[in-house]
Scaffold this active site. Structure first.
Site, PDB file in Angstrom:
ATOM      1  N   ARG A 191       0.869  -1.118   0.062  1.00  0.00           N
ATOM      2  CA  ARG A 191       0.078  -0.030   0.062  1.00  0.00           C
ATOM      3  C   ARG A 191       0.827   0.991   0.037  1.00  0.00           C
ATOM      4  O   ARG A 191       0.460   2.213  -0.479  1.00  0.00           O
ATOM      5  CB  ARG A 191      -0.994  -0.043   1.036  1.00  0.00           C
ATOM      6  CG  ARG A 191      -2.125  -0.736   0.954  1.00  0.00           C
ATOM      7  CD  ARG A 191      -3.089  -1.407   2.032  1.00  0.00           C
ATOM      8  NE  ARG A 191      -1.963  -2.441   2.770  1.00  0.00           N
ATOM      9  CZ  ARG A 191      -2.503  -3.064   3.698  1.00  0.00           C
ATOM     10  NH1 ARG A 191      -3.640  -3.016   4.292  1.00  0.00           N
ATOM     11  NH2 ARG A 191      -1.497  -4.216   4.134  1.00  0.00           N
ATOM     12  N   GLU A 226       5.262 -11.649  14.526  1.00  0.00           N
ATOM     13  CA  GLU A 226       4.733 -12.269  15.530  1.00  0.00           C
ATOM     14  C   GLU A 226       5.286 -13.973  15.526  1.00  0.00           C
ATOM     15  O   GLU A 226       5.819 -14.329  16.899  1.00  0.00           O
ATOM     16  CB  GLU A 226       3.304 -12.389  16.030  1.00  0.00           C
ATOM     17  CG  GLU A 226       2.837 -12.792  17.238  1.00  0.00           C
ATOM     18  CD  GLU A 226       1.260 -12.563  17.232  1.00  0.00           C
ATOM     19  OE1 GLU A 226       0.746 -11.959  16.365  1.00  0.00           O
ATOM     20  OE2 GLU A 226       0.697 -13.005  18.310  1.00  0.00           O
TER      21      GLU A 226
HETATM   22  P1  AMP Z   1       4.039  -3.210  11.694  1.00  0.00           P
HETATM   23  O1  AMP Z   1       5.369  -3.949  11.025  1.00  0.00           O
HETATM   24  O2  AMP Z   1       3.591  -3.951  12.985  1.00  0.00           O
HETATM   25  O3  AMP Z   1       4.268  -1.961  11.924  1.00  0.00           O
HETATM   26  O4  AMP Z   1       2.944  -3.489  10.672  1.00  0.00           O
HETATM   27  C1  AMP Z   1       2.776  -2.509   9.473  1.00  0.00           C
HETATM   28  C2  AMP Z   1       2.511  -3.051   8.238  1.00  0.00           C
HETATM   29  O5  AMP Z   1       1.531  -4.067   8.480  1.00  0.00           O
HETATM   30  C3  AMP Z   1       1.847  -2.141   7.324  1.00  0.00           C
HETATM   31  O6  AMP Z   1       2.301  -2.223   6.243  1.00  0.00           O
HETATM   32  C4  AMP Z   1       0.407  -2.545   7.435  1.00  0.00           C
HETATM   33  O7  AMP Z   1      -0.217  -2.545   6.033  1.00  0.00           O
HETATM   34  C5  AMP Z   1       0.338  -3.823   8.050  1.00  0.00           C
HETATM   35  N1  AMP Z   1      -0.794  -3.736   9.224  1.00  0.00           N
HETATM   36  C6  AMP Z   1      -0.478  -4.122  10.445  1.00  0.00           C
HETATM   37  N2  AMP Z   1      -1.276  -4.144  11.501  1.00  0.00           N
HETATM   38  C7  AMP Z   1      -2.244  -3.734  10.537  1.00  0.00           C
HETATM   39  C8  AMP Z   1      -3.867  -3.443  10.898  1.00  0.00           C
HETATM   40  N3  AMP Z   1      -4.216  -3.562  12.187  1.00  0.00           N
HETATM   41  N4  AMP Z   1      -4.516  -2.939   9.947  1.00  0.00           N
HETATM   42  C9  AMP Z   1      -4.037  -2.760   8.577  1.00  0.00           C
HETATM   43  N5  AMP Z   1      -2.854  -2.992   8.245  1.00  0.00           N
HETATM   44  C10 AMP Z   1      -1.867  -3.584   9.501  1.00  0.00           C
END
Ligand code: AMP
Length: 181
Positions: free
Chosen positions: A64, A101
């Site tokens: 995205r 995770e």
């Molecule tokens: P993080 O690495 O945990 O910060 O996750 C970020 C990536 O995962 C981004 O590219 C988001 O598109 C996706 N992502 C993680 N959690 C969510 C959520 N609750 N809703 C939508 N996209 C998420």
């Protein structure tokens, strides 16, 4: 209500409960992107602080971050550099592993895409735990890039990613927040 220039971006983001697994509230920006005013407001608001800032490249994180980052690079009149999931880029790459995770994942960038001192605006749709964005920032910093800022439509502050990225010295620009995960 989160009114920005009269347009409520948050209202256009759909929440899908229990996706991709039980307990996760998925903040789906496709409903923002598919609305003509929503897409424009999202892109405009993300790039607004950087209109007069010296930037060499907009870097977007798969997938995205490509949609938003591509539009922002075009509007700013700058080049776009993709950071992709492992094995997708055809040329020589540099990569960074980051913790999920369960297990690890890896993001990659073409090794000749960024030069020492290039000024970067980093874009993704959402920051949650920060794993993805921090890996991207480290990859860029190891290439000698100067990260001007990282911009996201959505911040999930309770998951701590935005705070961790700030602690690494990266300036953040985010448009809306959701509580919880
Ligand atoms: P993080 O690495 O945990 O910060 O996750 C970020 C990536 O995962 C981004 O590219 C988001 O598109 C996706 N992502 C993680 N959690 C969510 C959520 N609750 N809703 C939508 N996209 C998420």
């Amino acid at each position: 209500m989160d009114l920005r220039n009269g347009f409520d971006i948050k209202r256009y983001i759909r929440t899908i409960p229990d996706y991709p697994k039980k307990g996760v509230q998925f903040r789906d920006i496709t409903t923002l992107l598919s609305d003509p005013h929503g897409f424009r407001a999202g892109v405009d608001e993300l790039m607004w602080p950087f209109l007069r800032v010296d930037i060499d490249y907009v870097v977007g994180i798969e997938a995205r971050g490509f949609i938003l980052g591509g539009a922002i690079a075009h509007e700013l009149g700058k080049g776009f550099v993709p950071i992709r999931k492992k094995g997708k880029l055809p040329g020589k790459t540099i990569g960074k592993e980051y913790q999920l995770e369960y297990g690890v994942d890896r993001i990659e960038m073409h090794s000749d895409a960024i030069k020492q001192g290039d000024k970067i605006l980093l874009i993704d749709d959402l920051i949650a735990t920060g794993g993805t964005a921090i890996a991207a920032a480290e990859l860029l910093q190891e290439s000698g890039a100067d990260i001007v800022a990282a911009a996201f439509v959505v911040d999930l502050p309770d998951l701590g990613g935005s705070e961790k990225l700030r602690a690494k010295g990266v300036k953040l620009h985010t448009l809306v927040e959701f509580e919880g995960d």
